[in-house]
Motif scaffolding. Structure first.
Motif, PDB file in Angstrom:
ATOM      1  N   SER A  33     -13.448  20.647 -14.493  1.00 25.35           N
ATOM      2  CA  SER A  33     -13.768  19.415 -13.765  1.00 25.35           C
ATOM      3  C   SER A  33     -13.538  18.211 -14.685  1.00 25.35           C
ATOM      4  CB  SER A  33     -15.217  19.464 -13.259  1.00 25.35           C
ATOM      5  OG  SER A  33     -16.025  18.606 -14.018  1.00 25.35           O
ATOM      6  N   THR A  34     -13.509  17.035 -14.071  1.00 24.19           N
ATOM      7  CA  THR A  34     -13.315  15.831 -14.892  1.00 24.19           C
ATOM      8  C   THR A  34     -14.574  15.505 -15.669  1.00 24.19           C
ATOM      9  OG1 THR A  34     -13.834  14.608 -12.898  1.00 24.19           O
ATOM     10  CG2 THR A  34     -11.516  14.750 -13.528  1.00 24.19           C
ATOM     11  N   ASP A  35     -15.670  16.062 -15.210  1.00 25.26           N
ATOM     12  CA  ASP A  35     -16.947  15.772 -15.856  1.00 25.26           C
ATOM     13  C   ASP A  35     -17.140  16.676 -17.049  1.00 25.26           C
ATOM     14  OD1 ASP A  35     -19.435  15.157 -16.573  1.00 25.26           O
ATOM     15  OD2 ASP A  35     -20.429  15.898 -14.743  1.00 25.26           O
ATOM     16  N   LEU A  36     -17.105  16.080 -18.230  1.00 23.47           N
ATOM     17  CA  LEU A  36     -17.197  16.863 -19.454  1.00 23.47           C
ATOM     18  C   LEU A  36     -18.486  17.657 -19.520  1.00 23.47           C
ATOM     19  CD1 LEU A  36     -15.889  17.475 -22.208  1.00 23.47           C
ATOM     20  CD2 LEU A  36     -17.248  15.624 -23.143  1.00 23.47           C
ATOM     21  N   ASP A  37     -19.583  17.020 -19.164  1.00 22.20           N
ATOM     22  CA  ASP A  37     -20.879  17.694 -19.268  1.00 22.20           C
ATOM     23  C   ASP A  37     -20.943  18.934 -18.390  1.00 22.20           C
ATOM     24  OD1 ASP A  37     -21.812  15.951 -21.097  1.00 22.20           O
ATOM     25  OD2 ASP A  37     -22.545  14.526 -19.592  1.00 22.20           O
ATOM     26  N   LYS A  38     -20.319  18.813 -17.215  1.00 16.42           N
ATOM     27  CA  LYS A  38     -20.329  19.962 -16.308  1.00 16.42           C
ATOM     28  C   LYS A  38     -19.586  21.142 -16.928  1.00 16.42           C
ATOM     29  CE  LYS A  38     -19.314  21.139 -11.561  1.00 16.42           C
ATOM     30  NZ  LYS A  38     -18.289  20.894 -10.553  1.00 16.42           N
ATOM     31  N   ASN A  39     -18.419  20.798 -17.493  1.00 12.08           N
ATOM     32  CA  ASN A  39     -17.647  21.858 -18.157  1.00 12.08           C
ATOM     33  C   ASN A  39     -18.458  22.518 -19.269  1.00 12.08           C
ATOM     34  OD1 ASN A  39     -15.425  21.411 -16.572  1.00 12.08           O
ATOM     35  ND2 ASN A  39     -14.538  19.912 -17.981  1.00 12.08           N
ATOM     36  N   MET A  40     -19.095  21.649 -20.065  1.00 10.54           N
ATOM     37  CA  MET A  40     -19.811  22.190 -21.210  1.00 10.54           C
ATOM     38  C   MET A  40     -20.993  23.028 -20.768  1.00 10.54           C
ATOM     39  SD  MET A  40     -17.900  21.393 -23.447  1.00 10.54           S
ATOM     40  CE  MET A  40     -18.709  22.026 -24.877  1.00 10.54           C
ATOM     41  N   ARG A  41     -21.651  22.589 -19.721  1.00  9.92           N
ATOM     42  CA  ARG A  41     -22.774  23.385 -19.222  1.00  9.92           C
ATOM     43  C   ARG A  41     -22.297  24.772 -18.821  1.00  9.92           C
ATOM     44  NH1 ARG A  41     -24.637  18.845 -16.717  1.00  9.92           N
ATOM     45  NH2 ARG A  41     -23.760  19.439 -14.703  1.00  9.92           N
ATOM     46  N   HIS A  42     -21.149  24.770 -18.137  1.00 15.16           N
ATOM     47  CA  HIS A  42     -20.615  26.066 -17.693  1.00 15.16           C
ATOM     48  C   HIS A  42     -20.287  26.966 -18.894  1.00 15.16           C
ATOM     49  CE1 HIS A  42     -18.472  28.813 -15.015  1.00 15.16           C
ATOM     50  NE2 HIS A  42     -17.630  28.963 -16.028  1.00 15.16           N
ATOM     51  N   LEU A  43     -19.588  26.397 -19.866  1.00 12.48           N
ATOM     52  CA  LEU A  43     -19.196  27.197 -21.021  1.00 12.48           C
ATOM     53  C   LEU A  43     -20.416  27.683 -21.784  1.00 12.48           C
ATOM     54  CD1 LEU A  43     -16.009  25.697 -22.640  1.00 12.48           C
ATOM     55  CD2 LEU A  43     -16.279  27.656 -21.181  1.00 12.48           C
ATOM     56  N   LYS A  44     -21.390  26.790 -21.907  1.00 10.77           N
ATOM     57  CA  LYS A  44     -22.580  27.208 -22.658  1.00 10.77           C
ATOM     58  C   LYS A  44     -23.321  28.319 -21.946  1.00 10.77           C
ATOM     59  CE  LYS A  44     -23.392  23.293 -25.616  1.00 10.77           C
ATOM     60  NZ  LYS A  44     -23.814  21.889 -25.686  1.00 10.77           N
ATOM     61  N   ALA A  45     -23.253  28.270 -20.630  1.00 13.00           N
ATOM     62  CA  ALA A  45     -23.877  29.361 -19.878  1.00 13.00           C
ATOM     63  C   ALA A  45     -23.108  30.660 -20.098  1.00 13.00           C
ATOM     64  CB  ALA A  45     -23.907  29.011 -18.395  1.00 13.00           C
ATOM     65  N   VAL A  46     -21.780  30.544 -20.085  1.00 14.26           N
ATOM     66  CA  VAL A  46     -20.975  31.745 -20.287  1.00 14.26           C
ATOM     67  C   VAL A  46     -21.210  32.325 -21.679  1.00 14.26           C
ATOM     68  CG1 VAL A  46     -18.623  32.609 -20.539  1.00 14.26           C
ATOM     69  CG2 VAL A  46     -19.189  31.097 -18.649  1.00 14.26           C
ATOM     70  N   PHE A  47     -21.211  31.422 -22.664  1.00 13.73           N
ATOM     71  CA  PHE A  47     -21.365  31.885 -24.045  1.00 13.73           C
ATOM     72  C   PHE A  47     -22.817  31.869 -24.493  1.00 13.73           C
ATOM     73  CE2 PHE A  47     -16.849  30.408 -24.424  1.00 13.73           C
ATOM     74  CZ  PHE A  47     -16.326  31.679 -24.521  1.00 13.73           C
ATOM     75  N   ASP A  48     -23.693  32.107 -23.556  1.00 13.50           N
ATOM     76  CA  ASP A  48     -25.121  32.176 -23.888  1.00 13.50           C
ATOM     77  C   ASP A  48     -25.370  33.275 -24.914  1.00 13.50           C
ATOM     78  OD1 ASP A  48     -27.804  31.768 -23.745  1.00 13.50           O
ATOM     79  OD2 ASP A  48     -28.069  33.185 -22.092  1.00 13.50           O
TER      80      ASP A  48
END
Lengths: 537, 366, 76
Positions: A33-48
C-alpha cells in the motif's frame, strides 16, 4: 490383508479428486500500500518473534523528507554496503538533487535515479517482499509509493571453494562446488563461456523455498529431456529440500532400484563435461552436490580424470575399473560357490592350499563370508561417521580384528580375509561412491545364491541383474547404453577412452541434436620440416 | 500389447541366433551323428540351412502382408474367425510345449553335467523365473540383454574351438558320403527343425523398427546359425569321431572337458555351462514371450503382463511332467520332434501364405 | 507341506498381480488371469498329489510318429 484389498477396490471405484493446492500455505496475497505504516504493520506481524529481522525506519532527504523503511535479515546482508550506499546516500547525498515533487512515476524515478544498487526489483506484493527478505535481499518501502524495492544485498558467511571431498583427481581442476548456488553458477559459467548455457531457477519446498536450478546447453541438449526434468521438478510438493538427495528421489525413473539413475557430483568440470555431452544439471542451493541427468551405468564408472590423462593411461585405468567392478561384485560369491560346490574347478595346488587354510574354521564359507563382509561394512560406516581422530583408531582396530586376530583365533580363513580385502579395495576404486553402494548391496544376495546353488545361482542372479539393468532408463536413456542398445561410435568412450581427436561425436543418446563435437583430421602429425632448422645429427 | 516397443534388425538377428544355437549346439551334434554318422556336419550345413531358408522366406513373405500384426492376430483375417483362432491356439500350444521341452533340456543338462544331487525342478523353476522377469520387462529389454550377452557367447565359443584345434583330426571326416545321400538328408531333419525355430519371427515381426529388413535378417540368421552349428558338429566329429559322438549325450560338454591349456586352465566346462545358462535363459524368455504375447492377442488383451505368471506355471509344470527321463526326451527330439516342428514351421505358414496369395489383399503393404 | 508352500506361492502371485489390474480397471485381463491361474493351480495340485496330468506328448507322438516312421522308411 482384507483392509488393504478394500482400500484398493475403493480406489478403483472412487474417482481421484484433485486436491487444490493451498496457495502460499496461509500467507496472504496483500498488495503493497502507499501507506508506509500499514506496510510495516503487516511485515511486523508476519515477522513476529523473528529476532534476526531488522526493521529500520529513517527519512530520506528528498524534498521535505520522505519516510523510508528497510527490512532485512541480520547476517544475510552486507551491512557495510547498506550503510554506505543506501542509508548514507538517502540521508545526505540526495539532498543535492533537485526536488522532484512532480514526478509521475515515483517508483521508477527512485529506482532509476536514487537507489544506487546494481540489482533492484520492484514488487507489488507483500508476499513477494517477505520472500525477498527471507532470501537475503533488503526490502525498501517508501512512504507514498505503492511498490517495494528489493535490493540484492545478499552476503553471508560461506565456505570457500575447496577441493571436493568425494571425487579426487591427481590431474585436473581442484575446485568443488560449494553450498552457495551463485558460486556454483560461476564455477560452471567460467568453464562454459557461452550464451547457450542456460539456467532456469525455481523454488521448491513450501517452507524452505530452496532455489533449484536446471542448467543445460541450448542446441545440444535434447529439449524433451529438459521438459521432462522441468515437469518432474514442478511436480515435487514437499515442505523442505535440504539436499539434492531429496530431489533425486523425487525425479528418478526407477525408485525401487539399488542403482542410481541420477548422478550426484561435486565437480564443476564433470558437470561442464556432462553439459557438453547434452546432459542436464540440477543445482540445488545449500548443497555442493549437483545432479546430472540422464546418466548411464557406464558413466558411473568414469571419472573426470579419464579425460585429462593421456588416453593410453586412461584406457588402462578404465580396464582396471571393469576388473574391479567384477571383483567388487563377484569375488565373495565366487569364492563361496567354488569352495562349496565346485572344488574341481580349481587347479589342484591352489585347492590344497585353500583347503589347508580353511582347516579348523568352524563356519561354512557362506557364514564366514557374511561375517567378514558385514564386519567390513560396519568398519566402513564407523570410519565415515566418526570424527577424524577417532576414525584412525577404528581403522587400526579393524585391521587388527579383521586381519590378524580373527585368523589367529581360527574364526576365519586367511583366504577369506584376502577376498574381503580385495573386495573392499575394489569397491572403493570405483569413481562413483554412490554407484559403488549398489554393488555392495547386491553382493549379499549373490552370496546367498552362491551358497544355495553354487555357480548356477550366481549366474541366475547375474542374469536377473542384467535384465534389471536393461530394463532401467534414466530420463528415457537406456541405462546400459552404449553397450545395449549398441552404439559403436559411443563405444570409443566406454571400455577405452579413445584419444580426444578421434571422438568426433557426442553420445548418441543425449547429444544427437548437434552430434558433431569437433572437426575431423585433427590427429597431430609431425611437421614436414622440423622447427628450428636442421637436426638429426 | 505394447506395440510401441521397437527393436532393430541387428538385435532381432542376435536374438534369433542365440535362441536357435544355444540348445542346438548341445543336442544337434549327437543326434545328427546318429543318423548321418560322420557326414553329420554336412546335414547340419546343407540340409538344415536349406530348410531354414525356406522357412525364412515363407515367414517373411507371410509376415509382411501384416507388418504390424502377429500370426495370432492375422490368421483369423486370412482363414476366417474359427480357423484363424484354431491356428492361433495351435501356435500358442506349440510355443508353450516347445518351451517346456527347452526348459526340460536345460534342467536335464544341468543335472547330468553339473550338480547331480540337485532336483531338476530347482533348475527349471529358476530359469523360468529369470525368463519371466525378462518377459515381464518386454521385448526391448530381452533384446538388449541378449545384445549384451551375445559377444560373450561368441567369445566363449571361439575360445573353446580355438583351443581344440590341436586335437582335430580331419581323417574322421573321410570317406565323405560313404552311404550315399539318403542318411545325410535324414540327418538333416532334426537340424532343420531346429533352424526352423526362427518362426518366432511370425510373432516378433511387429517389433521390428524396419519390417522390410525382416527377410534379410532371417536369412542372415539362418546362415550365422548354420555356421555355428556346423562348426560344433564338425568339431565334435573331428575330435571324437562319429561313433563316440553319437553315443555321447552332450558332445560339446565333452569337448570343453577335453580342453586343457598348459595344465593350468582345465575343466573349462564351467565356462560352457555358465555361458549356456545365460543363453538358455534368453531362449526360454523368447519362446515364453511368444507364448504370452500369443495368448494375450488370442484373448484380445492389451496388456500381456498379467499372463506371465500363469503361463510360466504351465511351462514349468509341463517341463517336469512331459517326460519321465532324459532318454525319452532325446528320443522325442530325435524322432517325433522334426515332423511335429515342421508342421508349425512350414506347413501352417505355407498354407496361410497360399491363402494370402490367393486373396491377394492388394499386394504387400509398404 | 508341499501343498502349503504352493498355496503360498499362488497367493503371492495373485496378491502381486490382481491389485494392479483392479486399480487400472483391466477387467478383461483380470478374467484371463483368473482363468489361466485357476487352470495352472489345478494342474499343479494334481501334479503335487501324484495324479496323472494330461500329457500332450502322447497325442503328438500318435499324430507325428507315423510321419516320422514314413520318413525313416523312405530315407533308409
Amino acid at each position: 490383508m482384507f483392509k488393504k484389498w478394500k482400500k484398493i477396490i475403493k480406489k478403483a471405484f472412487v474417482k481421484p479428486h484433485n486436491e487444490s493446492q493451498a496457495i502460499g500455505r496461509g500467507e496472504s496475497k496483500e498488495t503493497v500500500s502507499t501507506d508506509l505504516d500499514k506496510n510495516m504493520r503487516h511485515l511486523k506481524a508476519v515477522f513476529d518473534r523473528c529476532t534476526d529481522i531488522i526493521f529500520r525506519e529513517f527519512e530520506a532527504a528528498i524534498g521535505g523528507g520522505v519516510k523510508i523503511a528497510m527490512v532485512y535479515i541480520d547476517g544475510l546482508v552486507n551491512k557495510e554496503m547498506l550503510t554506505e550506499d543506501l542509508v548514507k546516500t538517502l540521508m545526505y547525498d540526495v539532498a543535492s538533487l533537485n526536488s522532484s515533487a512532480s514526478v509521475s512515476d515515483p517508483a521508477g524515478y527512485l529506482s532509476r535515479r536514487i537507489i544506487a544498487f546494481t540489482e533492484v526489483k520492484l514488487q507489488d506484493n507483500l508476499l513477494d517482499a517477505v520472500n525477498s527478505v527471507l532470501s537475503g535481499e533488503t526490502v525498501l518501502f517508501v512512504d507514498g509509493v505503492s511498490k517495494a524495492f528489493a535490493l540484492s544485498t545478499q552476503d553471508w558467511v560461506q565456505r570457500a571453494v575447496t577441493e571436493p571431498a568425494t571425487e579426487n583427481v591427481v590431474r585436473g581442476p581442484r575446485e568443488g562446488f560449494t553450498e552457495n548456488l551463485q558460486t556454483n553458477y560461476t564455477l560452471i559459467r567460467r568453464r562454459i563461456k557461452s550464451s547457450r548455457l542456460k539456467f532456469e531457477t525455481m523454488k521448491i519446498g513450501a517452507i524452505t523455498k530452496t532455489a533449484v536450478s536446471i542448467g543445460y546447453l541450448e542446441g545440444i541438449v535434447n529439449n524433451k529431456i529438459v521438459d521432462e526434468v522441468r515437469n518432474r521438478l514442478q511436480r515435487i510438493d514437499i515442505d523442505g529440500i535440504l539436499e539434492s538427495g531429496y530431489i533425486e528421489e523425487y525425479i528418478e525413473d526407477a525408485p525401487m532400484t539399488v542403482f542410481p539413475t541420477v548422478q550426484a557430483t561435486e565437480r564443476p568440470d564433470k558437470v561442464a563435461g556432462g553439459l557438453l555431452e547434452g546432459q542436464v544439471v540440477i543445482l540445488v542451493d545449500t548443497t555442493p552436490f549437483a545432479l546430472l541427468v540422464p546418466v548411464t551405468f557406464p558413466q558411473l564408472l568414469q571419472a573426470s580424470e579419464d579425460y585429462y590423462l593421456r588416453w593410453p593411461f586412461a584406457s588402462f585405468i578404465r580396464f582396471i575399473r571393469f576388473v574391479t567392478l567384477n571383483i567388487a561384485l563377484l569375488a565373495p560369491p565366487l569364492y563361496i560357490a567354488i569352495t562349496t560346490y565346485h572344488q574341481e574347478m580349481l587347479p589342484t595346488p591352489l585347492l590344497i592350499s585353500i583347503a589347508a587354510a580353511r582347516e579348523g574354521v568352524p563356519f561354512p564359507a557362506f557364514v564366514e563370508a557374511m561375517l567378514m563382509e558385514t564386519t567390513f561394512e560396519v568398519l566402513r560406516e564407523a570410519g565415515v561417521r566418526l570424527p577424524k581422530a577417532v576414525g584412525q583408531a577404528v581403522s587400526i582396530v579393524g585391521a587388527l580384528v579383521i586381519g590378524d586376530a580373527a585368523v589367529s583365533a581360527g574364526l576365519v580363513s586367511p583366504a577369506m580375509v584376502i577376498i574381503v580385502a580385495l573386495t573392499a579395495i575394489s569397491s572403493f576404486s570405483l569413481p562413483s561412491y554412490f554407484g559403488a553402494f549398489s554393488l555392495r548391496i547386491l553382493r549379499f544376495p549373490l552370496m546367498a545364491l552362491a551358497a544355495a546353488l553354487g555357480l548356477f545361482g550366481v549366474m541366475a542372479g547375474l542374469l536377473a541383474l542384467l535384465i534389471h539393468l536393461c530394463s532401467l532408463r534414466s530420463f528415457g536413456v537406456p541405462y546400459i547404453s552404449p553397450l545395449a542398445p549398441t552404439s559403436w561410435r559411443d563405444l570409443k568412450d566406454m571400455f577405452f577412452r579413445m584419444p580426444w581427436w578421434s571422438m568426433f561425436t557426442r553420445p548418441r543418446m543425449t547429444g544427437s541434436k548437434e552430434p558433431a563435437r569437433q572437426d575431423y583430421m585433427q590427429k597431430p602429425r609431425p611437421p614436414r620440416r622440423r622447427p628450428g632448422g636442421g637436426s638429426g645429427k | 500389447m505394447k506395440k510401441d516397443e521397437k527393436v532393430s534388425s541387428i538385435q532381432m538377428l542376435f536374438l534369433l541366433v542365440t535362441t536357435v544355437t544355444v540348445t542346438g549346439f548341445l543336442f544337434v551334434p549327437s543326434i545328427t551323428a546318429k543318423f548321418a554318422s560322420r557326414d553329420g556336419w554336412i546335414s547340419v550345413a546343407v540340409g538344415g540351412t536349406l530348410f531354414g531358408i525356406i522357412v525364412a522366406l515363407v515367414c517373411t513373405k507371410l509376415g509382411l502382408y501384416y507388418p504390424d500384426k502377429s500370426v495370432v492376430e492375422y490368421a483369423p483375417e486370412l482363414v476366417g474367425r474359427f480357423g484363424g483362432k484354431l491356428i492361433g491356439l495351435l501356435y500358442i500350444f506349440f510355443f508353450m510345449h516347445t518351451n517346456a521341452i527347452i526348459v526340460r533340456e536345460f534342467g536335464d543338462f544341468l543335472v547330468t553335467a553339473f550338480l547331480p544331487e540337485t532336483p531338476l525342478l530347482v533348475f527349471n523353476s529358476i530359469v523360468v523365473l529369470v525368463a519371466a522377469y525378462a518377459v515381464y520387462n518386454g521385448m526391448e529389454v530381452l533384446c538388449r540383454m541378449n545384445q549384451f550377452l551375445f559377444p560373450l557367447f561368441i567369445a566363449a565359443f571361439s575360445f573353446i574351438v580355438f583351443l581344440l584345434t590341436e586335437n582335430i583330426s580331419f581323417d574322421n571326416f573321410l570317406p565323405l558320403m560313404e552311404n550315399g545321400v539318403k542318411p545325410v538328408i535324414w540327418g538333416s531333419m532334426v537340424p532343420g527343425a531346429w533352424r526352423g525355430e526362427i518362426l518366432l519371427m511370425l510373432m516378433f515381426l511387429p517389433f521390428l523398427n524396419q519390417p522390410r529388413e525382416a527377410g534379410k535378417t532371417l536369412i542372415t540368421a539362418v546362415f550365422v546359425i548354420g555356421f555355428f552349428l556346423t562348426l560344433t558338429a564338425a568339431t565334435s566329429i573331428a575330435v571324437f569321431g562319429p561313433l563316440l559322438t553319437q553315443n555321447m549325450v552332450f558332445p560339446v560338454l565333452e569337448l570343453a572337458r577335453y580342453v586343457s591349456l598348459g595344465h593350468f586352465l582345465e575343466r573349462l566346462e564351467a565356462v560352457v555351462i555358465i555361458v549356456w545358462v545365460a543363453g538358455v535363459a534368453v531362449k526360454v524368455a523368447a519362446f515364453y514371450l511368444a507364448a504370452v504375447l500369443g495368448t494375450a492377442q488370442w484373448l484380445n488383451i492389451k496388456d500381456y503382463r498379467p499372463l506371465v505368471y500363469p503361463v510360466g506355471i504351465f511351462i514349468l509344470l509341463y517341463s517336469a511332467a512331459l517326460f519321465e527321463n532324459s532318454r525319452e526326451l532325446v528320443d522325442f527330439l530325435a524322432t517325433v520332434f522334426a515332423p511335429y516342428a515342421y508342421f508349425f514351421e512350414l506347413i501352417i505358414p505355407l498354407g496361410l501364405l497360399a491363402v494370402a496369395l490367393i486373396r491377394k489383399r492388394g499386394g504387400q503393404k509398404q | 507341506m508341499l501343498i502349503l508352500i504352493l498355496m503360498m506361492v499362488f497367493m503371492g502371485i495373485i496378491a502381486l498381480e490382481a491389485p494392479v489390474m483392479v486399480k487400472n480397471r483391466q477387467w478383461r485381463e483380470l478374467a484371463a488371469f483368473g482363468v489361466l491361474m485357476l487352470g495352472a493351480m489345478a494342474l499343479t495340485f494334481a501334479q503335487a498329489l501324484g495324479l496323472p496330468l494330461p500329457n500332450p506328448t502322447m497325442g503328438i507322438e500318435m499324430i507325428f510318429g507315423p510321419v516320422s516312421d514314413m520318413i525313416k522308411n523312405v530315407l533308409s
